[in-house]
Design a protein around this motif. Structure first.
Motif, mmCIF file in Angstrom:
data_model
loop_
_atom_site.group_PDB
_atom_site.id
_atom_site.type_symbol
_atom_site.label_atom_id
_atom_site.label_comp_id
_atom_site.label_asym_id
_atom_site.label_seq_id
_atom_site.Cartn_x
_atom_site.Cartn_y
_atom_site.Cartn_z
ATOM 1 N N THR A 1 10.238 78.838 60.299
ATOM 2 C CA THR A 1 10.376 80.292 60.404
ATOM 3 C C THR A 1 11.378 80.863 59.395
ATOM 4 O O THR A 1 11.728 82.036 59.467
ATOM 5 C CB THR A 1 10.840 80.681 61.824
ATOM 6 N N ARG B 1 14.938 84.983 63.839
ATOM 7 C CA ARG B 1 13.820 84.181 63.344
ATOM 8 C C ARG B 1 13.731 82.806 64.009
ATOM 9 O O ARG B 1 12.646 82.255 64.148
ATOM 10 C CB ARG B 1 13.964 83.952 61.832
ATOM 11 N N ALA C 1 14.516 80.426 59.150
ATOM 12 C CA ALA C 1 15.670 80.975 59.874
ATOM 13 C C ALA C 1 17.003 80.474 59.343
ATOM 14 O O ALA C 1 18.050 80.957 59.742
ATOM 15 C CB ALA C 1 15.545 80.613 61.358
ATOM 16 N N ASP D 1 19.592 82.613 61.301
ATOM 17 C CA ASP D 1 19.114 83.948 61.667
ATOM 18 C C ASP D 1 18.430 83.820 63.036
ATOM 19 O O ASP D 1 17.310 83.315 63.145
ATOM 20 C CB ASP D 1 18.121 84.443 60.606
#
Ligand code: SF4
Length: 64
Positions: A57, A9, A59, A6
């Protein structure tokens, strides 16, 4: 297992690439990580899970 990043992120620190360089390829010019394989090889799944757990994060997205 399939894995995605992602990019909203991801902070581009490249940590996942240190944990599992076979799947997370770090481009240090772009400071961006790319997933190298569409389907994660069975023998690398544990390393991908470790990268997932250590991504600060959150992600990394794992799809079964
Ligand atoms: S560990 Fe997470 S934040 Fe760091 S580069 Fe990988 S996906 Fe991005």
């Amino acid at each position: 297992m399939k894995v995605k990043i992602d990019y909203d992120r991801c902070m581009g620190d490249g940590h996942c690439s240190e944990v599992c360089p076979e799947v997370f390829d770090y481009d240090d010019v772009q400071t961006e990580v790319h997933v190298t394989s569409d389907e994660v090889p069975k023998e690398l799944e544990d390393k991908v899970r470790k990268a997932f757990e250590e991504c600060d994060t959150e992600a990394i997205i794992i799809e079964k």
